[in-house]
Write a protein that holds these residues in place. Structure first.
Motif, mmCIF file in Angstrom:
data_model
loop_
_atom_site.group_PDB
_atom_site.id
_atom_site.type_symbol
_atom_site.label_atom_id
_atom_site.label_comp_id
_atom_site.label_asym_id
_atom_site.label_seq_id
_atom_site.Cartn_x
_atom_site.Cartn_y
_atom_site.Cartn_z
ATOM 1 N N CYS A 21 0.867 -1.177 0.000
ATOM 2 C CA CYS A 21 0.000 0.000 0.000
ATOM 3 C C CYS A 21 0.900 1.222 0.000
ATOM 4 C CB CYS A 21 -0.905 -0.006 1.216
ATOM 5 S SG CYS A 21 -1.863 1.516 1.433
ATOM 6 N N VAL A 22 0.882 1.941 -1.108
ATOM 7 C CA VAL A 22 1.668 3.169 -1.211
ATOM 8 C C VAL A 22 0.772 4.332 -0.834
ATOM 9 C CG1 VAL A 22 3.005 4.650 -2.714
ATOM 10 C CG2 VAL A 22 3.126 2.168 -3.006
ATOM 11 N N ALA A 23 1.240 5.131 0.098
ATOM 12 C CA ALA A 23 0.447 6.238 0.628
ATOM 13 C C ALA A 23 1.028 7.578 0.202
ATOM 14 C CB ALA A 23 0.406 6.163 2.148
ATOM 15 N N SER A 24 0.156 8.558 0.032
ATOM 16 C CA SER A 24 0.591 9.912 -0.293
ATOM 17 C C SER A 24 -0.458 10.899 0.195
ATOM 18 C CB SER A 24 0.812 10.073 -1.804
ATOM 19 O OG SER A 24 -0.384 9.840 -2.518
ATOM 20 N N GLY A 25 -0.027 12.151 0.332
ATOM 21 C CA GLY A 25 -0.964 13.199 0.728
ATOM 22 C C GLY A 25 -1.041 13.442 2.214
ATOM 23 N N PHE A 26 -0.251 12.708 2.984
ATOM 24 C CA PHE A 26 -0.208 12.915 4.429
ATOM 25 C C PHE A 26 1.153 12.428 4.929
ATOM 26 C CE2 PHE A 26 -0.854 8.470 5.798
ATOM 27 C CZ PHE A 26 -1.340 7.906 4.631
ATOM 28 N N MET A 33 -1.828 2.815 10.504
ATOM 29 C CA MET A 33 -2.309 2.224 9.256
ATOM 30 C C MET A 33 -2.938 0.864 9.521
ATOM 31 S SD MET A 33 -1.404 4.454 6.921
ATOM 32 C CE MET A 33 -1.687 3.458 5.448
ATOM 33 N N ALA A 34 -3.766 0.448 8.583
ATOM 34 C CA ALA A 34 -4.423 -0.843 8.749
ATOM 35 C C ALA A 34 -4.769 -1.458 7.401
ATOM 36 C CB ALA A 34 -5.696 -0.690 9.577
ATOM 37 N N TRP A 35 -4.898 -2.763 7.413
ATOM 38 C CA TRP A 35 -5.453 -3.510 6.290
ATOM 39 C C TRP A 35 -6.839 -4.008 6.690
ATOM 40 C CZ3 TRP A 35 -3.520 -3.769 1.495
ATOM 41 C CH2 TRP A 35 -2.152 -3.513 1.301
ATOM 42 N N TYR A 36 -7.760 -3.892 5.755
ATOM 43 C CA TYR A 36 -9.095 -4.459 5.881
ATOM 44 C C TYR A 36 -9.316 -5.378 4.690
ATOM 45 C CZ TYR A 36 -10.789 -1.225 9.501
ATOM 46 O OH TYR A 36 -11.005 -0.540 10.673
ATOM 47 N N ARG A 37 -10.350 -6.195 4.785
ATOM 48 C CA ARG A 37 -10.740 -6.988 3.636
ATOM 49 C C ARG A 37 -12.259 -7.121 3.592
ATOM 50 N NH1 ARG A 37 -8.686 -13.121 5.235
ATOM 51 N NH2 ARG A 37 -10.362 -13.607 6.727
ATOM 52 N N GLN A 38 -12.754 -7.368 2.394
ATOM 53 C CA GLN A 38 -14.196 -7.535 2.210
ATOM 54 C C GLN A 38 -14.444 -8.622 1.184
ATOM 55 O OE1 GLN A 38 -16.331 -3.965 1.094
ATOM 56 N NE2 GLN A 38 -18.232 -4.779 1.921
ATOM 57 N N ALA A 39 -15.061 -9.692 1.640
ATOM 58 C CA ALA A 39 -15.453 -10.773 0.752
ATOM 59 C C ALA A 39 -16.848 -10.478 0.199
ATOM 60 C CB ALA A 39 -15.443 -12.101 1.504
ATOM 61 N N PRO A 40 -17.192 -11.064 -0.931
ATOM 62 C CA PRO A 40 -18.517 -10.809 -1.522
ATOM 63 C C PRO A 40 -19.638 -11.104 -0.533
ATOM 64 C CG PRO A 40 -17.132 -11.978 -3.075
ATOM 65 C CD PRO A 40 -16.372 -11.941 -1.781
ATOM 66 N N GLY A 41 -20.562 -10.157 -0.412
ATOM 67 C CA GLY A 41 -21.719 -10.359 0.439
ATOM 68 C C GLY A 41 -21.453 -10.224 1.920
ATOM 69 N N THR A 42 -20.268 -9.745 2.284
ATOM 70 C CA THR A 42 -19.945 -9.602 3.700
ATOM 71 C C THR A 42 -19.539 -8.163 4.005
ATOM 72 O OG1 THR A 42 -17.568 -10.089 3.528
ATOM 73 C CG2 THR A 42 -19.078 -11.973 3.684
ATOM 74 N N GLN A 43 -19.469 -7.870 5.301
ATOM 75 C CA GLN A 43 -19.003 -6.547 5.710
ATOM 76 C C GLN A 43 -17.478 -6.492 5.679
ATOM 77 O OE1 GLN A 43 -20.799 -5.804 9.587
ATOM 78 N NE2 GLN A 43 -22.455 -4.655 8.608
ATOM 79 N N ALA A 73 10.394 5.148 4.834
ATOM 80 C CA ALA A 73 11.199 5.805 3.794
ATOM 81 C C ALA A 73 10.529 5.697 2.426
ATOM 82 C CB ALA A 73 12.585 5.197 3.750
ATOM 83 N N LYS A 74 9.698 4.664 2.249
ATOM 84 C CA LYS A 74 9.018 4.456 0.970
ATOM 85 C C LYS A 74 7.534 4.786 1.036
ATOM 86 C CE LYS A 74 12.161 0.803 -0.564
ATOM 87 N NZ LYS A 74 12.280 -0.612 -1.022
ATOM 88 N N ASN A 75 7.086 5.286 2.193
ATOM 89 C CA ASN A 75 5.652 5.586 2.369
ATOM 90 C C ASN A 75 4.792 4.374 2.004
ATOM 91 O OD1 ASN A 75 6.317 8.149 3.144
ATOM 92 N ND2 ASN A 75 5.216 9.192 1.514
ATOM 93 N N THR A 76 5.254 3.214 2.423
ATOM 94 C CA THR A 76 4.591 1.970 2.006
ATOM 95 C C THR A 76 4.342 1.050 3.194
ATOM 96 O OG1 THR A 76 5.657 2.099 -0.169
ATOM 97 C CG2 THR A 76 4.750 -0.032 0.483
ATOM 98 N N MET A 77 3.179 0.447 3.180
ATOM 99 C CA MET A 77 2.806 -0.569 4.156
ATOM 100 C C MET A 77 2.660 -1.900 3.416
ATOM 101 S SD MET A 77 -0.628 -0.727 6.536
ATOM 102 C CE MET A 77 -1.751 -0.609 5.155
ATOM 103 N N TYR A 78 2.952 -2.977 4.124
ATOM 104 C CA TYR A 78 2.908 -4.298 3.514
ATOM 105 C C TYR A 78 2.033 -5.251 4.327
ATOM 106 C CZ TYR A 78 7.113 -2.462 1.276
ATOM 107 O OH TYR A 78 8.015 -1.683 0.589
#
Length: 121
Positions: A21-26, A33-43, A73-78
């Motif tokens: 996840c490359v971030a910019s603007g802040f 930071m966080a990761w979320y996920r959404q499967a079809p038909g779910t929250q 340094a890379k404004n990136t989350m993994y």
């Protein structure tokens, strides 16, 4: 604020993927930071959190399989995902919000387009 998630794809059960996840603007280094996920038909559900200081937290079903990290340094989350199962199939989103000391994460308003992870059996 922009959040660009990538790295998704099709993988067999038991396989691995690494999302970015490359971030910019802040100021990324100061952001929780966080990761979320959404499967079809779910929250949408929280997957993992990493605070600005590097503290991490995981949803129960991801503990021991997923690892969240960041490179300021890379404004990136993994998100390193191992031992994937078909139940992990979802669109994965990154988010910047607020992580509290009681292990509560308040998501922010920006989500980006997400990246699709498909795990075949």
């Amino acid at each position: 604020v922009q959040l660009q998630a990538s790295g998704g794809g099709l993988v067999q059960a038991g396989g691995s993927l690494r999302l970015s996840c490359v971030a910019s603007g802040f100021t990324f280094s100061s952001a929780d930071m966080a990761w979320y996920r959404q499967a079809p038909g779910t929250q949408r559900e929280l997957v993992a959190v990493i605070s600005s200081s590097g503290t991490t937290s995981y949803a129960y079903s991801m503990k021991g399989r997923f690892t969240i990290s960041r490179d300021n340094a890379k404004n990136t989350m993994y998100l390193q995902m191992n031992s994937l199962s078909p139940e992990d199939t979802a669109v994965y989103f990154c988010n910047t919000g607020r992580y509290y000391t009681n292990d509560y994460y308040q998501p922010g308003s920006y989500w980006g387009q997400g990246t699709l992870v498909t795990v075949s059996s």
